[in-house]
Motif scaffolding. Structure first.
Motif, PDB file in Angstrom:
ATOM      1  N   ALA A  96      37.530  35.090  39.348  1.00 40.36           N
ATOM      2  CA  ALA A  96      36.306  34.378  38.967  1.00 40.36           C
ATOM      3  C   ALA A  96      35.265  35.346  38.416  1.00 40.36           C
ATOM      4  CB  ALA A  96      35.743  33.623  40.170  1.00 40.36           C
ATOM      5  N   PHE A  97      35.097  36.467  39.102  1.00 32.14           N
ATOM      6  CA  PHE A  97      34.134  37.471  38.639  1.00 32.14           C
ATOM      7  C   PHE A  97      34.529  38.016  37.269  1.00 32.14           C
ATOM      8  CE2 PHE A  97      32.753  41.838  38.110  1.00 32.14           C
ATOM      9  CZ  PHE A  97      31.402  41.762  38.418  1.00 32.14           C
ATOM     10  N   ALA A  98      35.829  38.255  37.076  1.00 35.27           N
ATOM     11  CA  ALA A  98      36.299  38.930  35.864  1.00 35.27           C
ATOM     12  C   ALA A  98      36.131  38.095  34.606  1.00 35.27           C
ATOM     13  CB  ALA A  98      37.770  39.326  36.030  1.00 35.27           C
ATOM     14  N   TRP A  99      36.084  36.765  34.735  1.00 33.48           N
ATOM     15  CA  TRP A  99      35.840  35.977  33.522  1.00 33.48           C
ATOM     16  C   TRP A  99      34.404  35.458  33.456  1.00 33.48           C
ATOM     17  CZ3 TRP A  99      40.229  32.929  35.929  1.00 33.48           C
ATOM     18  CH2 TRP A  99      39.784  31.893  36.744  1.00 33.48           C
ATOM     19  N   THR A 149      39.998  38.932  32.793  1.00 33.25           N
ATOM     20  CA  THR A 149      39.060  39.338  31.744  1.00 33.25           C
ATOM     21  C   THR A 149      39.560  38.893  30.377  1.00 33.25           C
ATOM     22  OG1 THR A 149      38.431  41.248  33.084  1.00 33.25           O
ATOM     23  CG2 THR A 149      37.769  41.281  30.783  1.00 33.25           C
ATOM     24  N   VAL A 150      40.873  38.896  30.183  1.00 35.93           N
ATOM     25  CA  VAL A 150      41.459  38.386  28.931  1.00 35.93           C
ATOM     26  C   VAL A 150      41.117  36.906  28.761  1.00 35.93           C
ATOM     27  CG1 VAL A 150      43.615  37.937  27.692  1.00 35.93           C
ATOM     28  CG2 VAL A 150      43.313  40.093  28.919  1.00 35.93           C
ATOM     29  N   VAL A 151      41.122  36.155  29.856  1.00 36.53           N
ATOM     30  CA  VAL A 151      40.721  34.741  29.819  1.00 36.53           C
ATOM     31  C   VAL A 151      39.303  34.613  29.279  1.00 36.53           C
ATOM     32  CG1 VAL A 151      40.207  32.703  31.245  1.00 36.53           C
ATOM     33  CG2 VAL A 151      42.263  34.050  31.701  1.00 36.53           C
ATOM     34  N   SER A 152      38.429  35.510  29.710  1.00 32.81           N
ATOM     35  CA  SER A 152      37.036  35.471  29.265  1.00 32.81           C
ATOM     36  C   SER A 152      36.923  35.750  27.765  1.00 32.81           C
ATOM     37  CB  SER A 152      36.216  36.500  30.049  1.00 32.81           C
ATOM     38  OG  SER A 152      34.863  36.437  29.693  1.00 32.81           O
ATOM     39  N   ILE A 153      37.697  36.716  27.270  1.00 36.00           N
ATOM     40  CA  ILE A 153      37.666  37.031  25.838  1.00 36.00           C
ATOM     41  C   ILE A 153      38.015  35.795  25.020  1.00 36.00           C
ATOM     42  CG2 ILE A 153      38.852  38.339  24.016  1.00 36.00           C
ATOM     43  CD1 ILE A 153      39.077  40.662  25.965  1.00 36.00           C
ATOM     44  N   TYR A 154      38.991  35.026  25.487  1.00 36.95           N
ATOM     45  CA  TYR A 154      39.434  33.832  24.764  1.00 36.95           C
ATOM     46  C   TYR A 154      38.418  32.701  24.856  1.00 36.95           C
ATOM     47  CZ  TYR A 154      42.146  29.669  23.583  1.00 36.95           C
ATOM     48  OH  TYR A 154      42.569  28.488  23.028  1.00 36.95           O
ATOM     49  N   SER A 155      37.779  32.550  26.015  1.00 39.82           N
ATOM     50  CA  SER A 155      36.986  31.337  26.267  1.00 39.82           C
ATOM     51  C   SER A 155      35.484  31.477  26.043  1.00 39.82           C
ATOM     52  CB  SER A 155      37.224  30.864  27.709  1.00 39.82           C
ATOM     53  OG  SER A 155      36.872  31.881  28.626  1.00 39.82           O
ATOM     54  N   VAL A 156      34.943  32.709  26.033  1.00 36.75           N
ATOM     55  CA  VAL A 156      33.488  32.873  26.048  1.00 36.75           C
ATOM     56  C   VAL A 156      32.821  32.295  24.799  1.00 36.75           C
ATOM     57  CG1 VAL A 156      33.511  35.191  25.009  1.00 36.75           C
ATOM     58  CG2 VAL A 156      31.635  34.527  26.526  1.00 36.75           C
ATOM     59  N   ASP A 157      33.463  32.396  23.634  1.00 37.35           N
ATOM     60  CA  ASP A 157      32.869  31.861  22.412  1.00 37.35           C
ATOM     61  C   ASP A 157      33.292  30.419  22.140  1.00 37.35           C
ATOM     62  OD1 ASP A 157      31.339  34.124  21.535  1.00 37.35           O
ATOM     63  OD2 ASP A 157      33.224  35.130  21.062  1.00 37.35           O
ATOM     64  N   LYS A 158      34.079  29.850  23.059  1.00 42.81           N
ATOM     65  CA  LYS A 158      34.479  28.448  22.931  1.00 42.81           C
ATOM     66  C   LYS A 158      33.722  27.560  23.917  1.00 42.81           C
ATOM     67  CE  LYS A 158      39.122  29.133  21.010  1.00 42.81           C
ATOM     68  NZ  LYS A 158      38.974  30.560  20.670  1.00 42.81           N
ATOM     69  N   VAL A 159      33.804  27.902  25.213  1.00 42.45           N
ATOM     70  CA  VAL A 159      33.128  27.068  26.213  1.00 42.45           C
ATOM     71  C   VAL A 159      31.707  27.533  26.489  1.00 42.45           C
ATOM     72  CG1 VAL A 159      35.334  26.513  27.287  1.00 42.45           C
ATOM     73  CG2 VAL A 159      33.976  28.388  28.204  1.00 42.45           C
ATOM     74  N   THR A 217      27.174  40.039  43.938  1.00 41.66           N
ATOM     75  CA  THR A 217      28.406  39.265  44.166  1.00 41.66           C
ATOM     76  C   THR A 217      29.293  39.999  45.169  1.00 41.66           C
ATOM     77  OG1 THR A 217      29.555  40.383  42.345  1.00 41.66           O
ATOM     78  CG2 THR A 217      28.442  38.300  41.827  1.00 41.66           C
ATOM     79  N   GLY A 218      29.102  41.320  45.287  1.00 43.26           N
ATOM     80  CA  GLY A 218      29.931  42.121  46.181  1.00 43.26           C
ATOM     81  C   GLY A 218      31.142  42.722  45.501  1.00 43.26           C
ATOM     82  N   ILE A 219      31.272  42.538  44.184  1.00 45.19           N
ATOM     83  CA  ILE A 219      32.486  42.966  43.490  1.00 45.19           C
ATOM     84  C   ILE A 219      32.692  44.471  43.554  1.00 45.19           C
ATOM     85  CG2 ILE A 219      31.286  43.103  41.251  1.00 45.19           C
ATOM     86  CD1 ILE A 219      34.977  42.129  41.860  1.00 45.19           C
ATOM     87  N   ASN A 220      31.639  45.250  43.315  1.00 49.42           N
ATOM     88  CA  ASN A 220      31.829  46.697  43.299  1.00 49.42           C
ATOM     89  C   ASN A 220      32.105  47.241  44.689  1.00 49.42           C
ATOM     90  OD1 ASN A 220      31.823  47.283  40.613  1.00 49.42           O
ATOM     91  ND2 ASN A 220      29.634  47.699  40.477  1.00 49.42           N
ATOM     92  N   ALA A 221      31.548  46.581  45.705  1.00 50.70           N
ATOM     93  CA  ALA A 221      31.864  46.977  47.069  1.00 50.70           C
ATOM     94  C   ALA A 221      33.369  46.841  47.316  1.00 50.70           C
ATOM     95  CB  ALA A 221      31.088  46.105  48.052  1.00 50.70           C
ATOM     96  N   LEU A 263      29.902  31.016  34.004  1.00 54.39           N
ATOM     97  CA  LEU A 263      29.152  31.519  35.157  1.00 54.39           C
ATOM     98  C   LEU A 263      29.079  30.484  36.281  1.00 54.39           C
ATOM     99  CD1 LEU A 263      26.248  33.330  33.269  1.00 54.39           C
ATOM    100  CD2 LEU A 263      28.014  34.438  34.659  1.00 54.39           C
ATOM    101  N   LEU A 264      28.872  29.232  35.931  1.00 54.31           N
ATOM    102  CA  LEU A 264      28.736  28.181  36.950  1.00 54.31           C
ATOM    103  C   LEU A 264      30.063  27.899  37.645  1.00 54.31           C
ATOM    104  CD1 LEU A 264      26.306  25.787  35.046  1.00 54.31           C
ATOM    105  CD2 LEU A 264      25.772  27.172  37.062  1.00 54.31           C
ATOM    106  N   GLU A 265      31.146  27.832  36.869  1.00 57.39           N
ATOM    107  CA  GLU A 265      32.470  27.606  37.478  1.00 57.39           C
ATOM    108  C   GLU A 265      32.824  28.747  38.421  1.00 57.39           C
ATOM    109  OE1 GLU A 265      36.512  28.113  38.381  1.00 57.39           O
ATOM    110  OE2 GLU A 265      35.464  29.453  36.979  1.00 57.39           O
ATOM    111  N   ALA A 266      32.548  29.972  37.978  1.00 56.12           N
ATOM    112  CA  ALA A 266      32.870  31.144  38.788  1.00 56.12           C
ATOM    113  C   ALA A 266      32.067  31.164  40.086  1.00 56.12           C
ATOM    114  CB  ALA A 266      32.600  32.413  37.990  1.00 56.12           C
ATOM    115  N   GLY A 267      30.829  30.675  40.032  1.00 56.92           N
ATOM    116  CA  GLY A 267      30.002  30.639  41.230  1.00 56.92           C
ATOM    117  C   GLY A 267      30.657  29.818  42.339  1.00 56.92           C
ATOM    118  N   ILE A 268      31.194  28.662  41.973  1.00 63.41           N
ATOM    119  CA  ILE A 268      31.883  27.805  42.950  1.00 63.41           C
ATOM    120  C   ILE A 268      33.106  28.522  43.518  1.00 63.41           C
ATOM    121  CG2 ILE A 268      33.139  25.629  43.235  1.00 63.41           C
ATOM    122  CD1 ILE A 268      31.359  24.510  40.937  1.00 63.41           C
TER     123      ILE A 268
END
Length: 524
Positions: free
Chosen positions: A399-402, A336-346, A298-302, A352-357
């Protein structure tokens, strides 16, 4: 005790185990996740100190002279293999350490492996703070890398195994949340120390890594090991007591029996790394390896390693570049906090697909702006475009963080069966660190040669990985960790063909249709 003593039937697949969200689980997960804090601080601090003149003057005088003279292309000022080795040596060491960490995770447990990681971190910090030459600096980074290898091996497994099924995703992402907090902390420290006009600036930046190192070391002494690990090592009664304690209920027999069953199967596997290559384990292996490669591509660490350098390349002043890095670090934490809230719901796939766009769009816009506005010797990016670049980088980071950030660690840690879980996590960490090393070592040279095209390179990878997720990644939301084979892999349109007849190879002995004569519906 392994020889008998448990007479109840193994619970059928699909049973939801009773579990409360107990304080001991929350505290244990927070303590363990400080391993991510250390990893994140190391990622964030390296980019900041490599932008500090006093650091460059002491260890990389060639780069220092190049930045002062201003004769080179904007894109090539920091193109230096030694400078890149300072950043990437940590990940090469971590890659090697993870194979030893696989052994300690399996034989000594998750908790002791985290303790070993903490000790390596403290030793690495000491070398970096006291560094008088490049050799000491690199030795310190190698010791930190060993800590990263051990921590990244043990912490995700610890979090996945100790968490109740319904919030496993959220608790596991605490690791990634701590990574992002570590990066933000490093950015804030770098911003402050950049104003110190002496070598103490970079020494303080590197030395404050001792705080998360100490937290991980103390935390690993305070937490209990996971029931899965205790049972795997034959400590059944202790494992049962810990399970009762962390679940907050006495009704733990079904889950306990399933862990005993998984442990029995795991003990029959003499060569876990070789077992990973068997047909029935290929889906988990392919997914784990692919996710780690894609996460780095994704290039994030770069961007995270070299954010201050990148912003300087775009024409931001020294303080402005570090300030912009703090902004992106804050976005990283909040997302990343958004991901904690949403990962077990959505679920994992939707994120992953939304973030790709979102990532594809933002990287393409950045490439267009840089292609038009940032030339080899242009002095500065106009304010409006500079703000737009920062906004687009923040869009990409959010996008990457969630998505790929936390889920790249979560999904492999929850999909491998117990008999190959330590080996699988070792391969996961190894591949991640290998590609992190490759990107870290190559990025400044790629920036020099590709120029704005570097973002088009990474955006094309985002397109490829999104297609992979759409067609080949199954959803693992709310599936008990020891039931992935039955409820995920055997139901997937593509991977189920690897699971026919439980996927056992023809040369393995069978009894009653099961490998090694073990029938999961029989009594233990």
């Amino acid at each position: 005790m392994p020889g008998g003593g448990f007479s109840a039937s193994v619970p059928p697949a699909g049973v939801e185990f009773e579990a409360k969200i107990t304080p001991i689980v929350i505290v244990s997960c927070i303590m363990a996740a400080t391993g991510g804090l250390m990893f994140g601080y190391d990622v964030g601090v390296s980019g900041g100190v490599t932008a500090m003149p006093h650091f460059l003057k002491k260890f990389f005088p060639v780069v220092y002279r190049r930045t002062q003279q201003g004769d080179d292309s904007n894109y090539c000022k920091y193109d230096n293999q030694g400078l890149q080795l300072f950043t990437s040596s940590l990940y090469l060491a971590g890659l090697t350490a993870t194979f030893f960490a696989s052994y300690t995770t399996r034989r000594l447990g998750r908790r002791l492996t985290m303790l070993i990681a903490g000790i390596f971190f403290i030793a690495g910090v000491a070398f970096n703070v006291a560094a008088q030459n490049l050799a000491m600096l690199i030795v310190g980074r190698i010791l930190l890398g060993c800590g990263v290898g051990f921590a990244n091996q043990a912490v995700p497994l610890f979090l996945s195994e100790i968490a109740p099924t319904r919030i496993r995703g959220g608790l596991n992402i605490l690791f990634q949340l701590n990574v992002t907090i570590g990066i933000l902390f490093a950015n804030l420290v770098n911003y402050g120390t950049s104003h110190i006009k002496s070598q103490w600036g970079w020494r303080i930046s590197l030395g404050l890594a001792g705080i998360p190192a100490a937290l991980l070391t103390v935390g690993s002494l305070l937490v209990t090991d996971t029931p899965n690990s205790l049972i795997e090592r034959g400590r059944f009664e202790e494992g049962k007591a810990v399970l009762r304690k962390i679940r907050g209920t006495d009704k733990i027999e079904p889950e306990f029996l399933e862990l005993v069953e998984a442990s029995r199967i795991a003990k029959e596997v003499k060569h876990p790394f070789r077992n990973l290559l068997k047909r029935r384990n290929r889906p988990q292996l392919v997914i784990a390896v692919a996710l780690q490669i894609f996460q780095q591509c994704t290039g994030i660490n770069a961007i995270m390693f070299y954010a201050p350098v990148l912003f300087k390349t775009l024409g931001f002043g020294g303080s402005a570049s570090l300030y912009s890095t703090v902004i992106t670090g804050a976005v990283n934490v909040l997302s990343t906090v958004v991901s904690i809230y949403s990962v077990d719901k959505v679920g994992r796939r939707i994120l992953l697909l939304e973030a790709g766009i979102q990532m594809f769009f933002s990287q393409t816009v950045i490439a267009i702006i840089l292609g038009i506005k940032v030339k080899d010797h242009s002095e500065d990016l106009h304010t409006g475009f500079a703000v737009l670049v920062v906004i687009m980088i923040c869009t990409f980071i959010s996008a990457f963080a969630w998505s790929w950030g936390p889920l790249g660690w979560l999904i492999p840690s929850e999909t491998f069966p117990l008999e190959t879980r330590s080996a699988g996590q070792s391969v996961t960490v190894c591949v991640n660190l290998l590609f992190t090393f490759v990107i870290a070592q190559a990025f400044l040279s790629m920036l020099c040669h590709f120029k704005f095209g570097i973002f088009l390179f990474f955006s094309s990878w985002v397109l490829i990985m999104s297609c992979f997720v759409f067609f080949l990644l199954p959803e693992t939301k709310n599936v008990p960790i020891e039931e992935m084979t039955e409820r995920v892999w055997k139901q997937h349109w593509f991977w189920k063909k690897f699971m026919a007849d439980d996927g056992f190879d023809d040369d393995e002995p069978k009894k009653n249709g099961h490998s090694n004569g073990f029938d999961p519906v029989s009594q233990l």
